[in-house]
Scaffold this active site. Structure first.
Site, mmCIF file in Angstrom:
data_model
loop_
_atom_site.group_PDB
_atom_site.id
_atom_site.type_symbol
_atom_site.label_atom_id
_atom_site.label_comp_id
_atom_site.label_asym_id
_atom_site.label_seq_id
_atom_site.Cartn_x
_atom_site.Cartn_y
_atom_site.Cartn_z
ATOM 1 N N ASN A 199 63.068 49.841 56.252
ATOM 2 C CA ASN A 199 64.322 49.117 56.057
ATOM 3 C C ASN A 199 64.749 48.338 57.298
ATOM 4 O O ASN A 199 65.872 47.848 57.360
ATOM 5 C CB ASN A 199 65.432 50.071 55.645
ATOM 6 C CG ASN A 199 65.040 50.909 54.453
ATOM 7 O OD1 ASN A 199 64.682 52.070 54.599
ATOM 8 N ND2 ASN A 199 65.032 50.287 53.291
ATOM 9 N N ILE B 135 68.727 45.290 59.963
ATOM 10 C CA ILE B 135 68.774 46.523 59.197
ATOM 11 C C ILE B 135 69.185 46.221 57.769
ATOM 12 O O ILE B 135 70.136 45.467 57.537
ATOM 13 C CB ILE B 135 69.772 47.507 59.821
ATOM 14 C CG1 ILE B 135 69.445 47.730 61.298
ATOM 15 C CG2 ILE B 135 69.785 48.816 59.066
ATOM 16 C CD1 ILE B 135 70.599 48.246 62.095
ATOM 17 N N CYS B 136 68.464 46.806 56.828
ATOM 18 C CA CYS B 136 68.842 46.661 55.426
ATOM 19 C C CYS B 136 69.650 47.888 55.040
ATOM 20 O O CYS B 136 69.100 48.947 54.784
ATOM 21 C CB CYS B 136 67.596 46.545 54.559
ATOM 22 S SG CYS B 136 67.974 46.390 52.828
ATOM 23 N N LEU B 137 70.961 47.738 55.052
ATOM 24 C CA LEU B 137 71.837 48.861 54.747
ATOM 25 C C LEU B 137 73.011 48.293 53.963
ATOM 26 O O LEU B 137 73.662 47.349 54.419
ATOM 27 C CB LEU B 137 72.299 49.501 56.064
ATOM 28 C CG LEU B 137 72.992 50.854 55.990
ATOM 29 C CD1 LEU B 137 72.053 51.887 55.408
ATOM 30 C CD2 LEU B 137 73.428 51.290 57.375
#
Ligand SMILES: [Zn+2]
Ligand SMILES: [Zn+2]
Ligand SMILES: [Zn+2]
Ligand SMILES: [Zn+2]
Ligand SMILES: [Zn+2]
Ligand SMILES: [Zn+2]
Ligand SMILES: [Zn+2]
Lengths: 153, 600
Positions: A80, A87-89
Site C-alpha cells: 500500500n 500511502i494508500c489509506l
C-alpha cells in the site's frame, strides 16, 4: 503576514510532545509549524519490526477540513506504499474526517504496517507478490530485508 | 445571555430618575456624555414634578435628549468595536482546565455555539460542522456525515441544544486577550467581547480630545490627549506619549522590566539571555532528558535534581559514548567499503584461476609457470625465448604464458612459480570448456618446491595460499611498477615540454634576428648599389677630379665591408639555428633514450 496558527494545531502539537504515542514521534520544524518530521517504529510481530521509518507530514491551510499530507521518506516494501512513499489509506483520502487528528492518522499508518492490505494496492508489483500464496514468504522476506537495509536507525 | 450589556434600552427605560449607569465609572467616550446626563435627567424630572404633570414640552425635550444620548452611546460602542476587532474566541487562553467532553472534536476548543446532531447525539461547534459540510451542498440545508461516527445527519436549530451546555461553555474563565499588553482581567468567555469593548483598559478607544482622531488605550483616556512627541529618557528614541508605556514595557533596550518568574529587574535587551540562561526561576529540563529523564526543575534547583538523578549523572558518559559510537560507525563504514573493494579484486582473481582450472586438456600437463613479470611485456624481446609467449592482458594483471609445447625457459627477469598443478593458457579456456573428469585430483594440491614461508597448502582447497600470496605480491609489484612508470612518464612529459618551450623561444628569437639581418642587408645592398651607380654615372668627371676618387672607392669598400659583416652575421645566425635544431634533436634523442630506460 500569514494567518496565526489555529489553536487546534498548537494543541495537537503540544499533546504530541507531552504525551507521545509509543513507537511514534512527530516534531514540527522550527521554521514551519505545519511541517512535521515523523518517526514510526515498525510494529512488533510484523515484517517491519525493528525498523524505524521516517515520514514527512504537512498540514495544509484548510486542515482540519482536509487531511494532512503524509509520505514515507524511508524506502519500504509494502503493497500500500509506492516507490515515492505515498500511502494508500482511506482516511487520508475520501474517508477523512475533521474529527481525526495527527496522532490517530499516525496510529492508522502504524496499523497499516502491521496489516498490509494487498487487495487495495498502490504498488501493483509488490501487491502481486504479496497476494500470490506461494510468493508470500518471499515478499515477507524482501520486506524484512528492506527494513534491515533502509529502516535501520 | 449573561453578557447582556448595561446600556440595553430596556434597562434604560426602566431606570429611575436617579439611575447612574453601571458603566459610568469606566473611562469610555460614551461615559462623557452619559455621565453628564443623569443629573440633567434628575433635574428635568424633578422640575417636571414640581411644575406638575402638564409640562408636555419639557417631557418631549427630555425624550428627544434621551434618544440622542442613546444614539451617541450606541455609535461610540460601534466605534470602539471597530477599533477592537471581534475576538477569535478559539484563540483564547482558558484559565481553568475544562472537561475533555466540552471540547469540539474539530477545533479542539470548548464548544462555541454548540449543535447536537439529532441522529447520533454527537456535538460540534456550529461553525465547525458548517465548514465540514460546506462542500456537500444540499438544498435542504446543511447536511452530511457526522465527523465522529459517519452517521448521515443534518444541522438542527439552535433551540435543540441544551441551555446547560451553552451556559457551561460560556461560563468558562478565560484571560483577557489583551493580557500580553498588561490586562490582568479574567472573565467569563461569554463576556470577553464586552470586556474588550467596554471595560478593558488595554483596549483602544478614540482620543478624548475633540480635535484628535488617534487611538488611545482606555486606561489612558482620562489623561487627555497623549498624542504629542516625547523622547524616551532611557534610549533617547522619540515617540508619542501614548506609546511610551508600551515602548518601556517591550521595546526600550535600556529600560529594566521585572521578570515575572524571579522578580528580578532585567534590561529588555538582556531579556533573551535572562530567560535562556540566567533566570533562576525558569523551569529547565533535566540534563539527562535525551536519555529518558522527563523531570523539569527550576534552574536554581537544577543542581539538586542533577545530584539525585541517575540520568543526569550518566549524561556526560553517555554523550561521550554516543559520540564514540558515531565515530566508530563512520570508521566501520569506510572499512566495509574497503573490504568490498578487496573482495571484488579477490573474486576477479578467483574467476581467472577457475577458468584456467576447468580446462580439461591441460590437466595432465606436468608443469606450468606463472611468470610474474617484473618488467613491461614489450621488453620481453630481450629474452629471446619468450617471443612466442602469450600475452594476456586482464584486469588483474598481465600474465605471460609460454605455450605448453615450448621448451624455452623464461629469462632471469621472470619469477617462476613451479607449481605442480597445471595452469593452461588462458586463451584456450573458452574454446574447450569440457567438463573435468570427476576423479581427477584437485589442482593446486601438489607440493610446492619454492622456499616458501607459507605452510603447505590445504589438501583439498581449490586454491593454494602461496599462489595467492604470489599473485598478490605480483599485484602489488605491478601496482608499484605502474606507479613508477606513471611517474617516469610524467617526468618525461614535463621535460620534453620544457625543452620544447625553450626551443620555441630560441627559434623565435633567431627568426626575428634573421629577419632583421635580412632587412639590414637589403638596406646596405641598396645603399651600395646606389653609390656604385652614382660612381659609374659621374665616373669621368670624378676621375678628373682626383680627390673624389678615393672617397668613392672608400664608400664602396665600406659598403662591401658592411655587406660582408652582415652575411657573416647571417651565417652565424644560421649556425645558431642549426645548433638549436641539433639541440632539439638531442633532447628528442634523450627523450627516446629515457623512454628506452623506462622500458628497461
Ligand atoms: Zn469546534
Ligand atoms: Zn455522530
Ligand atoms: Zn482586559
Ligand atoms: Zn489625542
Ligand atoms: Zn526607550
Ligand atoms: Zn527571571
Ligand atoms: Zn533527571
Amino acid at each position: 503576514m500569514t494567518a496565526p496558527l489555529p489553536k487546534r494545531i498548537i494543541k495537537e502539537t503540544e499533546r504530541l510532545q507531552s504525551e507521545p504515542v509509543p513507537g511514534i514521534s512527530a516534531s514540527p520544524h522550527d521554521d514551519n509549524a505545519r511541517y512535521f518530521d515523523v518517526m514510526v517504529e515498525g510494529p512488533g510481530g510484523s515484517c517491519y519490526e525493528g525498523g524505524v521509518f521516517s515520514l514527512e507530514l504537512f498540514l495544509p491551510d484548510d486542515y482540519p477540513m482536509c487531511p494532512p499530507r503524509i509520505r514515507f521518506l524511508t524506502r519500504i516494501y509494502h503493497p500500500n506504499i509506492d516507490r515515492l512513499g505515498r500511502i494508500c489509506l482511506d482516511v487520508l483520502k475520501n474517508n477523512w474526517s475533521p474529527a481525526l487528528q495527527i496522532r490517530t492518522i499516525l496510529l492508522s499508518i502504524q496499523a497499516l504496517l502491521g496489516a498490509p492490505n494487498p487487495d487495495d494496492p498502490l504498488n501493483e508489483a509488490v501487491a502481486k507478490q504479496w497476494k500470490a500464496r506461494e510468493n508470500q514468504p518471499e515478499a515477507i522476506k524482501t520486506a524484512r530485508e528492506w527494513t534491515r537495509l533502509y529502516a535501520n536507525k | 445571555m449573561s453578557g447582556s450589556p448595561p446600556w440595553s434600552s430596556s434597562r434604560w427605560h426602566s431606570s429611575q430618575a436617579g439611575f447612574v449607569p453601571h458603566h459610568a465609572t469606566s473611562n469610555s467616550t460614551g461615559r462623557l456624555e452619559v455621565a453628564s446626563s443623569p443629573p440633567d435627567v434628575q433635574r428635568s424630572l424633578s422640575a417636571a414634578n414640581i411644575a406638575g404633570h402638564s409640562s408636555l414640552r419639557g417631557m418631549r425635550r427630555l425624550e428627544a435628549r434621551r434618544q440622542m444620548e442613546e444614539a451617541n452611546f450606541l455609535s461610540s460602542k460601534a466605534r470602539s468595536q471597530n477599533l477592537n476587532p471581534p475576538i477569535d474566541l478559539r484563540m483564547l487562553d482558558y484559565v481553568t482546565a475544562y472537561d475533555d467532553n466540552l471540547m469540539c472534536p474539530i477545533c479542539r476548543c470548548p464548544f462555541l455555539d454548540p449543535v447536537v446532531l439529532a441522529e447520533c447525539d454527537h456535538c460540534f461547534c456550529r461553525d465547525c460542522i458548517r465548514q465540514t459540510w460546506a462542500s456537500t451542498y444540499s438544498p435542504l440545508g446543511p447536511r452530511g456525515d457526522c465527523p465522529s461516527c459517519r452517521t448521515p445527519a443534518k444541522l438542527g436549530p439552535r433551540s435543540a441544544t441544551s441551555k446547560i451546555l451553552v451556559n457551561i461553555t460560556d461560563d468558562l474563565l478565560v484571560r483577557c486577550p489583551k493580557s500580553e499588553d498588561g490586562c490582568k482581567a479574567q472573565v467569563k468567555r461569554g463576556e470577553v467581547q464586552d470586556h474588550v469593548n467596554i471595560y478593558c483598559g488595554y483596549a483602544y478607544m478614540e482620543c478624548t480630545a475633540d480635535d484628535c482622531e488617534l487611538h488611545v488605550l482606555r486606561k489612558d483616556a482620562a489623561e487627555g490627549c497623549l498624542h504629542f512627541g516625547v523622547s524616551c529618557l532611557d534610549c533617547r528614541q522619540s515617540m508619542q506619549k501614548a506609546s511610551l508605556e508600551t515602548h518601556w514595557r517591550v521595546q526600550c533596550p535600556d529600560r529594566k522590566v521585572s521578570c515575572e518568574l524571579c522578580k528580578e529587574a532585567v534590561f529588555n535587551r538582556e531579556w533573551d539571555t535572562h530567560s535562556r540562561e540566567t533566570c533562576p526561576a525558569i523551569s529547565i529540563p533535566c540534563p539527562g532528558k535525551v536519555f529518558g529523564c522527563n523531570s523539569r526543575s527550576k534552574r536554581s534547583q537544577a543542581d539538586v535534581h542533577a545530584k539525585s538523578c541517575t540520568f543526569a549523572k550518566l549524561t556526560p558518559m553517555l554523550t561521550a559514548m554516543q559520540q564514540r559510537m558515531d565515530e566508530q560507525e563512520a570508521a566501520q563504514k569506510v572499512m566495509v567499503r574497503k573490504l568490498e573493494v578487496l573482495e571484488g579484486g579477490f573474486q576477479a582473481v578467483q574467476t581467472i584461476l577457475s577458468t584456467k582450472q576447468e580446462d580439461p586438456d591441460q590437466v595432465g600437463a606436468d608443469e606450468s609457470r606463472i611468470p610474474l613479470l617484473t618488467g613491461r611485456p614489450h621488453q620481453r624481446g630481450d629474452s629471446g625465448g619468450m617471443l612466442d609467449a602469450m600475452v594476456v592482458e586482464t584486469d588483474v594483471g598481465a600474465f605471460v604464458f609460454p605455450p605448453p609445447s615450448s621448451s624455452s625457459r623464461p629469462s632471469s627477469e621472470l619469477v617462476h612459480v613451479r607449481a605442480g598443478a597445471s595452469l593452461p593458457p588462458l586463451y584456450s579456456a573458452p574454446m574447450a570448456p569440457g567438463p573435468r573428469p570427476a576423479d581427477l585430483p584437485e589442482p593446486f594440491t601438489m607440493d610446492f618446491d619454492m622456499a616458501s614461508p607459507f605452510p603447505p597448502p590445504a589438501a583439498n582447497g581449490p586454491y593454494i595460499s602461496p599462489l595467492h600470496h604470489l599473485l598478490s605480491m605480483h599485484e602489488s609489484l605491478r601496482d608499484e611498477m605502474s606507479r613508477m612508470s606513471a611517474a617516469l612518464q610524467e617526468l618525461d612529459g614535463r621535460q620534453s615540454m620544457q625543452a620544447l618551450n625553450e626551443n620555441l623561444r630560441t627559434r623565435e628569437e633567431i627568426s626575428y634576428m634573421a629577419a632583421q639581418v635580412a632587412g639590414l642587408s637589403r638596406q646596405v645592398h641598396w645603399l651600395t648599389s646606389a653609390q656604385l651607380q652614382r660612381q659609374q654615372h659621374g665616373g669621368a668627371g670624378r676621375q678628373a677630379a682626383g680627390a673624389a676618387g678615393p672617397s668613392g672607392s672608400d664608400i664602396a669598400g665600406a659598403g662591401a665591408g658592411v655587406e660582408a659583416a652582415v652575411s657573416t652575421a647571417a651565417s652565424a645566425l644560421r649556425g645558431a639555428a642549426r645548433i638549436v635544431n641539433a639541440g632539439q634533436g638531442m633532447t628528442m634523442r634523450r627523450g627516446l633514450s629515457e623512454e628506452g630506460r623506462t622500458k628497461l
